[in-house]
Design a protein around this motif. Structure first.
Motif, PDB file in Angstrom:
ATOM      1  N   LEU A   1       1.128  -0.767   0.010  1.00 35.81           N
ATOM      2  CA  LEU A   1      -0.179  -0.274  -0.097  1.00 35.81           C
ATOM      3  C   LEU A   1       0.739   1.423   0.016  1.00 35.81           C
ATOM      4  O   LEU A   1       1.761   1.672   1.297  1.00 35.81           O
ATOM      5  N   HIS A   2       0.165   1.827  -0.937  1.00 32.13           N
ATOM      6  CA  HIS A   2       1.210   3.458  -0.912  1.00 32.13           C
ATOM      7  C   HIS A   2       0.387   3.874  -0.965  1.00 32.13           C
ATOM      8  O   HIS A   2      -0.894   4.924  -1.178  1.00 32.13           O
ATOM      9  N   THR A   3       1.078   5.189   0.525  1.00 31.59           N
ATOM     10  CA  THR A   3       0.325   6.287   0.353  1.00 31.59           C
ATOM     11  C   THR A   3       0.408   7.782   1.562  1.00 31.59           C
ATOM     12  O   THR A   3       1.515   7.080   0.990  1.00 31.59           O
ATOM     13  N   ASP A   4       0.532   8.858   1.495  1.00 32.04           N
ATOM     14  CA  ASP A   4       0.586   9.627   2.596  1.00 32.04           C
ATOM     15  C   ASP A   4       0.403   9.508   3.955  1.00 32.04           C
ATOM     16  O   ASP A   4      -0.130   8.875   4.228  1.00 32.04           O
ATOM     17  N   TRP A   5       1.270  10.488   4.305  1.00 35.32           N
ATOM     18  CA  TRP A   5       1.192  10.306   5.582  1.00 35.32           C
ATOM     19  C   TRP A   5      -0.170  10.888   6.271  1.00 35.32           C
ATOM     20  O   TRP A   5      -0.502   9.729   7.624  1.00 35.32           O
ATOM     21  N   GLU A   6      -0.913  11.849   6.019  1.00 35.99           N
ATOM     22  CA  GLU A   6      -1.841  12.421   6.079  1.00 35.99           C
ATOM     23  C   GLU A   6      -3.019  11.220   6.239  1.00 35.99           C
ATOM     24  O   GLU A   6      -4.068  10.976   6.934  1.00 35.99           O
ATOM     25  N   THR A   7      -2.861  10.940   5.678  1.00 33.25           N
ATOM     26  CA  THR A   7      -4.078   9.770   4.502  1.00 33.25           C
ATOM     27  C   THR A   7      -3.856   8.707   5.422  1.00 33.25           C
ATOM     28  O   THR A   7      -5.200   8.171   5.954  1.00 33.25           O
ATOM     29  N   SER A   8      -2.444   8.459   5.890  1.00 31.17           N
ATOM     30  CA  SER A   8      -2.698   6.568   6.424  1.00 31.17           C
ATOM     31  C   SER A   8      -2.789   7.797   8.259  1.00 31.17           C
ATOM     32  O   SER A   8      -3.397   6.658   8.830  1.00 31.17           O
ATOM     33  N   ARG A   9      -2.531   8.050   8.290  1.00 34.10           N
ATOM     34  CA  ARG A   9      -3.184   8.829  10.118  1.00 34.10           C
ATOM     35  C   ARG A   9      -4.423   8.940  10.500  1.00 34.10           C
ATOM     36  O   ARG A   9      -4.724   8.491  10.999  1.00 34.10           O
ATOM     37  N   LYS A  10      -4.907   9.349   9.108  1.00 34.20           N
ATOM     38  CA  LYS A  10      -6.531   9.965   9.284  1.00 34.20           C
ATOM     39  C   LYS A  10      -7.264   8.251   9.089  1.00 34.20           C
ATOM     40  O   LYS A  10      -8.438   7.818  10.198  1.00 34.20           O
ATOM     41  N   ILE A  11      -6.648   7.303   8.743  1.00 31.24           N
ATOM     42  CA  ILE A  11      -7.142   5.523   8.468  1.00 31.24           C
ATOM     43  C   ILE A  11      -6.781   5.241   9.488  1.00 31.24           C
ATOM     44  O   ILE A  11      -7.638   4.358  10.466  1.00 31.24           O
ATOM     45  N   ILE A  12      -5.311   4.853  10.210  1.00 33.05           N
ATOM     46  CA  ILE A  12      -5.381   4.106  11.194  1.00 33.05           C
ATOM     47  C   ILE A  12      -5.751   4.737  12.664  1.00 33.05           C
ATOM     48  O   ILE A  12      -5.435   4.143  13.839  1.00 33.05           O
ATOM     49  N   VAL A  13      -4.825   6.290  12.972  1.00 32.63           N
ATOM     50  CA  VAL A  13      -5.125   6.594  14.341  1.00 32.63           C
ATOM     51  C   VAL A  13      -6.864   7.502  14.479  1.00 32.63           C
ATOM     52  O   VAL A  13      -7.134   6.497  15.151  1.00 32.63           O
ATOM     53  N   GLU A  14      -7.371   8.259  12.824  1.00 36.25           N
ATOM     54  CA  GLU A  14      -8.431   8.399  13.639  1.00 36.25           C
ATOM     55  C   GLU A  14     -10.094   7.006  13.550  1.00 36.25           C
ATOM     56  O   GLU A  14     -11.233   6.916  13.270  1.00 36.25           O
ATOM     57  N   GLN A  15      -9.242   5.807  12.438  1.00 33.61           N
ATOM     58  CA  GLN A  15      -9.795   4.614  12.460  1.00 33.61           C
ATOM     59  C   GLN A  15     -11.395   5.402  11.087  1.00 33.61           C
ATOM     60  O   GLN A  15     -12.375   4.865  11.279  1.00 33.61           O
ATOM     61  N   ASP A  16     -10.812   6.652  10.203  1.00 32.28           N
ATOM     62  CA  ASP A  16     -11.756   6.738   9.231  1.00 32.28           C
ATOM     63  C   ASP A  16     -11.928   6.199   8.136  1.00 32.28           C
ATOM     64  O   ASP A  16     -10.786   6.460   7.112  1.00 32.28           O
ATOM     65  N   GLN A  17     -12.477   5.058   8.098  1.00 30.84           N
ATOM     66  CA  GLN A  17     -12.719   4.007   6.887  1.00 30.84           C
ATOM     67  C   GLN A  17     -13.420   5.528   5.901  1.00 30.84           C
ATOM     68  O   GLN A  17     -12.792   4.925   4.677  1.00 30.84           O
ATOM     69  N   GLN A  18     -14.299   6.689   5.744  1.00 31.72           N
ATOM     70  CA  GLN A  18     -14.906   6.888   4.826  1.00 31.72           C
ATOM     71  C   GLN A  18     -13.249   7.948   4.126  1.00 31.72           C
ATOM     72  O   GLN A  18     -13.336   8.035   2.991  1.00 31.72           O
ATOM     73  N   ALA A  19     -12.670   7.914   4.612  1.00 31.85           N
ATOM     74  CA  ALA A  19     -11.669   8.688   4.577  1.00 31.85           C
ATOM     75  C   ALA A  19     -11.105   8.156   3.783  1.00 31.85           C
ATOM     76  O   ALA A  19     -10.155   7.999   2.559  1.00 31.85           O
ATOM     77  N   ALA A  20     -10.630   6.490   3.972  1.00 28.64           N
ATOM     78  CA  ALA A  20      -9.878   5.574   3.161  1.00 28.64           C
ATOM     79  C   ALA A  20     -10.423   5.192   2.161  1.00 28.64           C
ATOM     80  O   ALA A  20      -9.246   5.286   0.844  1.00 28.64           O
ATOM     81  N   MET A  21     -11.762   5.495   1.745  1.00 29.19           N
ATOM     82  CA  MET A  21     -12.454   5.314   0.541  1.00 29.19           C
ATOM     83  C   MET A  21     -12.468   6.755  -0.477  1.00 29.19           C
ATOM     84  O   MET A  21     -11.912   5.874  -2.116  1.00 29.19           O
ATOM     85  N   GLN A  22     -12.568   7.130   0.291  1.00 34.05           N
ATOM     86  CA  GLN A  22     -12.473   8.753  -0.773  1.00 34.05           C
ATOM     87  C   GLN A  22     -10.703   8.076  -1.176  1.00 34.05           C
ATOM     88  O   GLN A  22     -10.554   8.956  -2.099  1.00 34.05           O
ATOM     89  N   ALA A  23      -9.885   8.178  -0.446  1.00 35.43           N
ATOM     90  CA  ALA A  23      -8.202   8.052  -0.689  1.00 35.43           C
ATOM     91  C   ALA A  23      -8.227   7.463  -2.523  1.00 35.43           C
ATOM     92  O   ALA A  23      -7.343   7.836  -2.977  1.00 35.43           O
ATOM     93  N   PHE A  24      -8.475   6.460  -1.872  1.00 34.16           N
ATOM     94  CA  PHE A  24      -8.443   5.445  -2.187  1.00 34.16           C
ATOM     95  C   PHE A  24      -8.993   6.253  -4.221  1.00 34.16           C
ATOM     96  O   PHE A  24      -8.447   5.654  -5.368  1.00 34.16           O
ATOM     97  N   MET A  25     -10.837   6.055  -3.720  1.00 31.01           N
ATOM     98  CA  MET A  25     -11.231   6.499  -4.974  1.00 31.01           C
ATOM     99  C   MET A  25     -10.388   7.973  -5.538  1.00 31.01           C
ATOM    100  O   MET A  25     -10.500   8.039  -6.957  1.00 31.01           O
ATOM    101  N   SER A  26     -10.032   8.762  -4.934  1.00 30.48           N
ATOM    102  CA  SER A  26      -8.924   9.562  -5.199  1.00 30.48           C
ATOM    103  C   SER A  26      -7.414   9.657  -5.945  1.00 30.48           C
ATOM    104  O   SER A  26      -6.883  10.499  -6.705  1.00 30.48           O
ATOM    105  N   GLY A  27      -7.084   8.218  -5.699  1.00 32.81           N
ATOM    106  CA  GLY A  27      -5.983   7.793  -5.960  1.00 32.81           C
ATOM    107  C   GLY A  27      -4.807   8.064  -5.020  1.00 32.81           C
ATOM    108  O   GLY A  27      -3.651   7.999  -5.364  1.00 32.81           O
ATOM    109  N   LYS A  28      -4.747   8.275  -4.115  1.00 33.01           N
ATOM    110  CA  LYS A  28      -3.779   9.413  -2.900  1.00 33.01           C
ATOM    111  C   LYS A  28      -3.889   7.123  -1.918  1.00 33.01           C
ATOM    112  O   LYS A  28      -2.636   7.649  -1.382  1.00 33.01           O
TER     113      LYS A  28
END
Length: 133
Positions: A72-99
């Motif tokens: 998995l390749h991503t940026d720090w802020e996106t990874s933080r939202k997914i891992i620390v904040e457990q924000d699955q919506q951010a994960a889906m949005q990041a995937f759909m936008s190519g992040k």
């Protein structure tokens, strides 16, 4: 209050690893995944981490696991939202936008994301949130 660490710093990685161990996290899926996180606010600006659940436990750390089925390749802020904040919506949005870019067996990642978290995983996630500065 436990010591807090910057997300993905060496201290944070060790504290997160300890949180999984302390909470006895086990998982029903089997996967070896490497993660490449860019844009970290410290040096080096790229951090490589891994998740290995091939034995049913959550093993994680800095570096790469041999025989990874997915990377998995991503940026720090996106990874933080997914891992620390457990924000699955951010994960889906990041995937759909190519992040988030996935190399390898995407079904492994989909299985992990489709599996509801156990109480131990929820407790570890809360510990990880609390140890993150």
């Amino acid at each position: 209050m436990a010591d807090q660490h910057v997300f993905l710093s060496d201290g944070w990685i060790e504290a997160a690893k300890a949180a999984y161990e302390r909470n006895g996290v086990t998982v029903p899926y089997r996967m070896k995944m490497n993660q490449v996180i860019s844009g970290c606010p410290f040096e080096p600006a790229e951090v490589r981490t891994f998740i290995d659940t091939s034995d049913g436990t959550m093993r994680t750390g800095k570096g790469e696991v041999d025989g990874a089925e997915v990377t998995l390749h991503t940026d720090w802020e996106t990874s933080r939202k997914i891992i620390v904040e457990q924000d699955q919506q951010a994960a889906m949005q990041a995937f759909m936008s190519g992040k988030i870019k996935v190399v390898g067996d995407m079904t492994k990642l989909m299985t992990m994301n489709a599996t509801p978290p156990t109480d131990a995983q929820k407790a570890a996630a809360e510990d990880i949130k609390n140890l993150t500065a």
